[in-house]
Design an enzyme around this catalytic site. Sequence first.
Site, mmCIF file in Angstrom:
data_model
loop_
_atom_site.group_PDB
_atom_site.id
_atom_site.type_symbol
_atom_site.label_atom_id
_atom_site.label_comp_id
_atom_site.label_asym_id
_atom_site.label_seq_id
_atom_site.Cartn_x
_atom_site.Cartn_y
_atom_site.Cartn_z
ATOM 1 C CE LYS A 1 36.555 48.322 44.782
ATOM 2 N NZ LYS A 1 36.280 49.244 43.648
ATOM 3 C CG ASN A 2 34.731 46.413 41.542
ATOM 4 O OD1 ASN A 2 34.619 47.374 42.316
ATOM 5 N ND2 ASN A 2 35.811 46.214 40.821
ATOM 6 N NE ARG B 1 35.496 55.482 37.266
ATOM 7 C CZ ARG B 1 35.168 56.378 36.349
ATOM 8 N NH1 ARG B 1 35.565 57.611 36.473
ATOM 9 N NH2 ARG B 1 34.425 56.043 35.318
ATOM 10 C CB CYS C 1 40.530 57.797 38.813
ATOM 11 S SG CYS C 1 40.819 56.288 37.924
ATOM 12 N NE ARG D 1 38.001 53.995 35.683
ATOM 13 C CZ ARG D 1 37.911 53.428 36.896
ATOM 14 N NH1 ARG D 1 38.701 53.818 37.857
ATOM 15 N NH2 ARG D 1 37.002 52.503 37.113
ATOM 16 N N PRO D 2 35.982 57.910 30.818
ATOM 17 C CG PRO D 2 35.840 57.767 28.506
ATOM 18 C CD PRO D 2 36.749 57.469 29.645
ATOM 19 C CB ILE D 3 30.312 58.193 31.951
ATOM 20 C CG1 ILE D 3 30.064 59.711 31.943
ATOM 21 C CG2 ILE D 3 31.025 57.770 33.233
ATOM 22 C CD1 ILE D 3 29.009 60.154 32.939
ATOM 23 C CG ASP D 4 32.157 57.818 25.737
ATOM 24 O OD1 ASP D 4 32.802 57.413 26.730
ATOM 25 O OD2 ASP D 4 32.294 57.339 24.605
ATOM 26 C CG LEU D 5 31.017 53.769 25.667
ATOM 27 C CD1 LEU D 5 31.804 52.481 25.836
ATOM 28 C CD2 LEU D 5 30.679 54.006 24.188
ATOM 29 C CG ASP E 1 40.306 45.527 38.539
ATOM 30 O OD1 ASP E 1 39.118 45.447 38.867
ATOM 31 O OD2 ASP E 1 40.754 46.462 37.851
ATOM 32 C CG LEU F 1 40.320 46.618 29.721
ATOM 33 C CD1 LEU F 1 41.110 45.397 29.333
ATOM 34 C CD2 LEU F 1 39.281 46.242 30.732
ATOM 35 N NE ARG G 1 38.331 54.351 46.203
ATOM 36 C CZ ARG G 1 38.110 54.990 45.072
ATOM 37 N NH1 ARG G 1 39.024 55.798 44.563
ATOM 38 N NH2 ARG G 1 36.972 54.836 44.416
HETATM 39 C C1 EPZ Z 1 35.050 48.591 36.350
HETATM 40 O O1 EPZ Z 1 35.334 49.952 36.098
HETATM 41 C C2 EPZ Z 1 35.667 48.274 37.702
HETATM 42 N N1 EPZ Z 1 35.040 49.116 38.721
HETATM 43 C C3 EPZ Z 1 37.171 48.536 37.652
HETATM 44 O O2 EPZ Z 1 37.713 48.146 38.903
HETATM 45 C C4 EPZ Z 1 37.781 47.645 36.562
HETATM 46 O O3 EPZ Z 1 39.150 47.931 36.468
HETATM 47 C C5 EPZ Z 1 37.090 47.938 35.227
HETATM 48 O O4 EPZ Z 1 35.659 47.752 35.359
HETATM 49 C C6 EPZ Z 1 37.572 47.014 34.115
HETATM 50 O O5 EPZ Z 1 37.358 45.682 34.484
HETATM 51 C C7 EPZ Z 1 33.824 48.761 39.190
HETATM 52 O O6 EPZ Z 1 33.245 47.753 38.793
HETATM 53 C C8 EPZ Z 1 33.234 49.655 40.243
HETATM 54 P P1 EPZ Z 1 34.910 50.099 32.199
HETATM 55 P P2 EPZ Z 1 34.568 50.723 34.896
HETATM 56 O O7 EPZ Z 1 33.765 51.028 31.980
HETATM 57 O O8 EPZ Z 1 33.215 50.167 34.724
HETATM 58 C C9 EPZ Z 1 36.386 52.789 28.630
HETATM 59 C C10 EPZ Z 1 38.897 48.429 40.887
HETATM 60 O O9 EPZ Z 1 40.095 48.320 41.012
HETATM 61 N N2 EPZ Z 1 35.068 53.432 28.690
HETATM 62 O O10 EPZ Z 1 34.688 48.628 32.015
HETATM 63 O O11 EPZ Z 1 34.711 52.176 35.154
HETATM 64 C C11 EPZ Z 1 37.222 53.066 29.878
HETATM 65 O O12 EPZ Z 1 37.902 54.304 29.773
HETATM 66 C C12 EPZ Z 1 38.311 49.171 39.710
HETATM 67 O O13 EPZ Z 1 38.054 47.911 41.649
HETATM 68 C C13 EPZ Z 1 34.751 54.413 27.747
HETATM 69 O O14 EPZ Z 1 35.553 54.750 26.878
HETATM 70 O O15 EPZ Z 1 35.475 50.320 33.663
HETATM 71 C C14 EPZ Z 1 38.174 51.887 29.894
HETATM 72 O O16 EPZ Z 1 39.254 52.145 29.019
HETATM 73 C C15 EPZ Z 1 39.389 49.969 39.000
HETATM 74 N N3 EPZ Z 1 33.539 55.016 27.807
HETATM 75 C C16 EPZ Z 1 37.325 50.738 29.319
HETATM 76 O O17 EPZ Z 1 36.219 51.365 28.645
HETATM 77 C C17 EPZ Z 1 32.599 54.681 28.754
HETATM 78 O O18 EPZ Z 1 31.488 55.249 28.755
HETATM 79 C C18 EPZ Z 1 36.769 49.807 30.388
HETATM 80 O O19 EPZ Z 1 36.132 50.618 31.334
HETATM 81 C C19 EPZ Z 1 32.935 53.681 29.698
HETATM 82 C C20 EPZ Z 1 34.167 53.066 29.641
#
Ligand code: EPZ
Length: 420
Positions: A22-23, A92, A116, A121-125, A307, A329, A399
């Site tokens: 899925k991912n 998301r 969630c 889970r911000p998207i600031d980066l 995960d 994480l 999902r």
């Molecule tokens: C991906 O989520 C996966 N989803 C998640 O799988 C997985 O748990 C996660 O990566 C970590 O491996 C998909 O690939 C669709 P991140 P993502 O951005 O990209 C922080 C599942 O079960 N962060 O790597 O949203 C964030 O809050 C899902 O299939 C910021 O601070 O995760 C987290 O603490 C659940 N600012 C850390 O980074 C940002 O702009 C890692 O998040 C982005 C992230």
Amino acid sequence: MDYLQINGNNSLSGTVKISGAKNAALPLLASTILSKNEITIENVPNVKDINTLLKLLSNLGSTYNFENNRLRIDSSTIFNTMANYEIVKTMRASILTLGPLLSTYGHCEVSLPGGCAIGQRPIDLHLKALELMGADIEIKQGYVVAKAKNGLKGANIVFDKITVTGSENIIMAAALAKGKSRIVNVAKEPEVVQLCEILQDAGVEIEGVGSDELIIEGTDRQKLDMKDFKVIPDRIEAGTYLCAGAITNSQITISDVVPDHLEAVLMKLEEMGFGLDVKGDSITIKPAKKIRSSDIITSEYPGFPTDMQAQFMALMTQAEGVSIVEERLFENRFMHVSELQRMGASIMLRGNSATIQGKIKLYGADVMATDLRASSALILAGLVAEGVTKVHRIYHLDRGYESLEKKFQALGADIVRLKE
Ligand code: EPZ
């Protein structure tokens, strides 16, 4: 709403075929926005998140046909660049349309995904990196309003934190930007690697694939000539079924996997006393004489995957001794703990670490799924618990796990899907 009813204490046997990831499929579907032609994608898992993203893409103007895990999609027909809240709020990862839409069309509005269960889970980066590439980003009434009327330009980007979808968004944005982008501290998950490989096959020059630093030569808004491809297997689904074999101390085989994508998980299972036979794209897990306790610290790939944390916590209830899980994480990824405790587990929480006392007999109970992976942990606990476990709110599971109860039934589990 549906729920799963599991009668525990059965050993499992047989082989289960792992579905496409899925991912991996989610960013790959979003990348079709960059393509000038229709393509065929094989091994796409038929799960809710995929169908949600397809609904969003069709809302933007893509056309597609999806059956028997084969997707024919043409996103060159997109005429609308607004990803609306009604769809984005349910998934998301819709944010993955932001980079490709902006890079291809120079403007888009994508609803903020919101948090969630597992964290804010911000998207600031994601947004900071797009601004470095020349985007004008505004947040208006819950939407990211992004503009780059002359297209994005290549930039030097260093991610403060490793972000999987953040990396994927920026890789797709850089593919059609003008000039070279250097992305440092980029995620190395197999899903990110496959996205890079598909873009390379479509003519994008990318150096450093699989490392934490990428150099991408953008095509300056020349749409890509994407080739047909097959989605990689789902390493998290694979790990979940290995844990099903482990927790019931059974011998089962998983097929159609890439063992290299599961190294940290396989090491941990061996450490806990299980035998593992890796042959090509199959892995057979064998019972442990005694399940040994072990400790886990979640980290980015190739470290132990967050995960898989919930699934291993369920397994640790059956290990002899004390195990410790540290979740590094996400700030709230222990929602499964209270549900496991309802089944008799002895788990103590302190901040982002959990201490699991084993070996503890679990008893069937009514439990509630809270997020995708926590729900699978409750099924694993139900497989080994005495009596009947009912897992409610399994829309979380749908999902990301394809034909879940059918796959477990094929392994001999006494599990049925019923209506509330
Ligand atoms: C991906 O989520 C996966 N989803 C998640 O799988 C997985 O748990 C996660 O990566 C970590 O491996 C998909 O690939 C669709 P991140 P993502 O951005 O990209 C922080 C599942 O079960 N962060 O790597 O949203 C964030 O809050 C899902 O299939 C910021 O601070 O995760 C987290 O603490 C659940 N600012 C850390 O980074 C940002 O702009 C890692 O998040 C982005 C992230």
